[in-house]
Scaffold this motif. Structure first.
Motif, mmCIF file in Angstrom:
data_model
loop_
_atom_site.group_PDB
_atom_site.id
_atom_site.type_symbol
_atom_site.label_atom_id
_atom_site.label_comp_id
_atom_site.label_asym_id
_atom_site.label_seq_id
_atom_site.Cartn_x
_atom_site.Cartn_y
_atom_site.Cartn_z
ATOM 1 N N UNK A 277 -29.702 -67.879 77.098
ATOM 2 C CA UNK A 277 -30.924 -68.310 76.417
ATOM 3 C C UNK A 277 -31.568 -67.095 75.759
ATOM 4 N N UNK A 278 -31.802 -67.180 74.453
ATOM 5 C CA UNK A 278 -32.435 -66.076 73.722
ATOM 6 C C UNK A 278 -33.528 -66.628 72.813
ATOM 7 N N UNK A 279 -34.554 -65.803 72.602
ATOM 8 C CA UNK A 279 -35.653 -66.172 71.718
ATOM 9 C C UNK A 279 -35.573 -65.302 70.473
ATOM 10 N N UNK A 280 -35.467 -65.935 69.313
ATOM 11 C CA UNK A 280 -35.318 -65.188 68.058
ATOM 12 C C UNK A 280 -35.986 -65.957 66.929
ATOM 13 N N UNK A 281 -36.768 -65.244 66.138
ATOM 14 C CA UNK A 281 -37.426 -65.836 64.970
ATOM 15 C C UNK A 281 -38.215 -67.098 65.329
ATOM 16 N N UNK A 282 -38.874 -67.084 66.496
ATOM 17 C CA UNK A 282 -39.685 -68.219 66.896
ATOM 18 C C UNK A 282 -38.889 -69.391 67.442
ATOM 19 N N UNK A 301 -26.662 -72.347 69.189
ATOM 20 C CA UNK A 301 -27.183 -73.669 68.854
ATOM 21 C C UNK A 301 -28.679 -73.679 69.124
ATOM 22 N N UNK A 302 -29.382 -74.525 68.394
ATOM 23 C CA UNK A 302 -30.804 -74.762 68.617
ATOM 24 C C UNK A 302 -30.933 -76.204 69.097
ATOM 25 N N UNK A 303 -31.049 -76.421 70.409
ATOM 26 C CA UNK A 303 -31.114 -77.789 70.928
ATOM 27 C C UNK A 303 -32.280 -78.582 70.353
ATOM 28 N N UNK A 329 -27.994 -66.613 59.022
ATOM 29 C CA UNK A 329 -27.646 -68.025 58.806
ATOM 30 C C UNK A 329 -28.707 -68.947 59.395
ATOM 31 N N UNK A 330 -29.181 -68.606 60.610
ATOM 32 C CA UNK A 330 -30.199 -69.434 61.255
ATOM 33 C C UNK A 330 -31.493 -69.446 60.457
ATOM 34 N N UNK A 331 -31.736 -68.376 59.709
ATOM 35 C CA UNK A 331 -32.938 -68.296 58.881
ATOM 36 C C UNK A 331 -32.731 -68.829 57.474
ATOM 37 N N UNK A 332 -31.580 -69.446 57.235
ATOM 38 C CA UNK A 332 -31.314 -70.021 55.917
ATOM 39 C C UNK A 332 -30.875 -69.007 54.879
ATOM 40 N N UNK A 333 -30.451 -67.811 55.321
ATOM 41 C CA UNK A 333 -30.031 -66.769 54.397
ATOM 42 C C UNK A 333 -28.524 -66.574 54.473
ATOM 43 N N UNK A 334 -27.975 -65.965 53.436
ATOM 44 C CA UNK A 334 -26.553 -65.629 53.453
ATOM 45 C C UNK A 334 -26.339 -64.413 54.360
#
Length: 442
Positions: A277-282, A301-303, A329-334
């Motif tokens: 479990x990790x916390x990143x970018x909110x 994954x983001x459940x 990628x999780x932030x919508x960036x390349x």
């Protein structure tokens, strides 16, 4: 000195020629391959491959790559399928399913299946014979090699990341399922999810290591058979896996089973079952990374949103960039494909050049040295550091590090230590020889 010369021979890193590369293929040198996949809900948003493999073939969605410790989440899922079938209970001792699991420490009989998957069993690289397990011909031999080992602590009292947990879990799957682990994984995980290019134990194409920013092809080591790092898969297949782990698509593990997999257990800290479990970018993400000799991977994954991401490369360097690429990628960036050497490699390169220069200077100025013999001892310190490198590296990271590992992705560090050791030895030897020659002349 003999050990040092042998090591230097290994460090020559003779590049392995790309086998069977088409005559018109673009050179793969200096550009390792990368593949990634993005999912949401029950669909694949994007799956991309870039670069080439060591055969000169383009890396694409179906290029096989090792995912190293990402394999642990697959092994955990295989155990949970047995739990769903009522054939395994998480809080029963491992020995009730695997009577062959014996250790020199009587506390091992109390280790539960849950504790294996949560990495709270007390098993540790520091207290078992890792070399013996690696020499085992199969998972049965692997478990047998643990019999002389002890536990680092009482089961269930604290967490410690250790591959042995998941290789024992793989053997448990074999015994309860009744098929070899690779076949059980195909029947329980890969087949039902349509992961047609995924296997356990296969050896993919050679990968690459960064040597001060130059990507050098390295011969991939023999297949890993176990549950800690044996999965070879593709970006497209990883998409199917991520979809299933967010509770969509074909269901291989029940909803209750997924909750067990994704929830850290007692004393496990932030480690669940094959996921951390990790916390990143909110966000609160479930993440697991993997690194072997020439391959690197990370999944998340983001459940809460049903999103999933995975990044896989056929390369490994002292600094892993795949997690940063995944966060992009999780932030919508390349993801940023930056193959230039990082700060660490640059610093190590500068230190190696400085040590080489000081060594040459020390030899050239040996005739001017007037110190006592005992003052040569500091020059031998780099040799001691090099000779004990796997030992202190193991202490620093809390896991067993072998010479083989030191000559793969951490090779810039090993080369720097070897150069410093040679410089010190050469300077010391020159001073001793000069002193003897002067003494003889008198």
């Amino acid at each position: 000195m003999r050990i040092l010369l042998s090591l230097v021979g290994v460090l020559a890193l003779l590049p392995v020629p790309a086998n069977n590369a088409p005559a018109n293929s673009a050179p793969a040198n200096n550009e390792p391959g990368l593949a990634y996949v993005v999912t949401k809900g029950d669909g694949v948003v994007r799956v991309v491959g870039e670069g080439r493999d060591s055969n000169g073939d383009p890396v694409g969605p179906d290029t096989p790559m090792r995912v190293a410790s990402v394999s642990k989440s697959f092994t955990a899922a295989a155990v949970l399928t047995l739990v769903d079938e009522g054939r395994v209970a998480l809080d029963r001792p491992v020995v009730s399913y695997l009577p062959e699991f014996r250790m020199a420490d009587p506390r091992a009989a109390a280790i539960t299946v849950r504790q294996l998957l949560n990495q709270t069993s007390g098993l540790s690289d520091r207290t078992v014979d890792i070399d013996a397990t690696q020499e085992a011909p199969d998972l049965a031999g692997y478990v047998a090699a643990l019999r002389t080992g002890r536990l680092a602590r009482t089961p269930g009292t604290d967490g410690e990341y250790c591959n042995v947990n998941y290789d024992v879990a793989a053997r448990l799957v074999e015994v309860v399922d009744g098929r070899p682990f690779a076949e059980a994984m195909r029947g329980r995980i890969f087949g039902p999810l349509g992961m047609t290019h995924s296997t356990v134990g296969d050896t993919p194409a050679n990968g690459y290591n960064s040597v001060f920013g130059v990507w050098v092809e390295r011969r991939e080591l023999p297949a890993f058979r176990g549950g800690a790092g044996g999965v070879v898969t593709t970006a497209a297949d990883m998409g199917r896996w991520l979809i299933s782990q967010t509770g969509h698509g074909p269901r291989i593990v029940s909803a209750a089973g997924l909750r067990e997999m994704h929830t850290p257990g007692p004393a496990a800290g932030t480690y669940a079952m094959g996921w951390g479990v990790e916390h990143a970018d909110g966000r609160t993400l479930l993440v697991h990374s993997g690194n072997l000799f020439t391959y690197t991977a990370v999944e998340a994954i983001d459940p809460a949103t049903g999103e999933g991401w995975a990044v896989m490369t056929n390369s490994a360097s002292p600094v892993d960039r795949t997690y940063d690429q995944l966060l992009a990628l999780a932030g919508g960036r390349e993801p940023e494909l930056n193959w230039r050497p990082g700060t660490l490699e640059t610093a190590l390169g500068v230190i190696a050049l400085l040590a080489l220069g000081l060594g040459v200077l020390g030899v050239l100025r040996a005739r001017r040295w007037q110190g006592r013999t005992w003052r040569l001892l500091p020059l031998l310190v780099p040799t001691v550091v090099l000779a004990t490198c796997p030992l202190w590296m193991s202490v620093l990271i809390g896991r067993t590090v072998t010479w083989a590992q030191m000559t793969y992705f951490p090779v810039p560090l090993t080369i720097t230590l070897a150069v410093a050791a040679l410089a010190g030895l050469a300077t010391a030897a020159a001073r001793v020889l000069v002193r003897r020659s002067v003494g003889s002349a008198r």
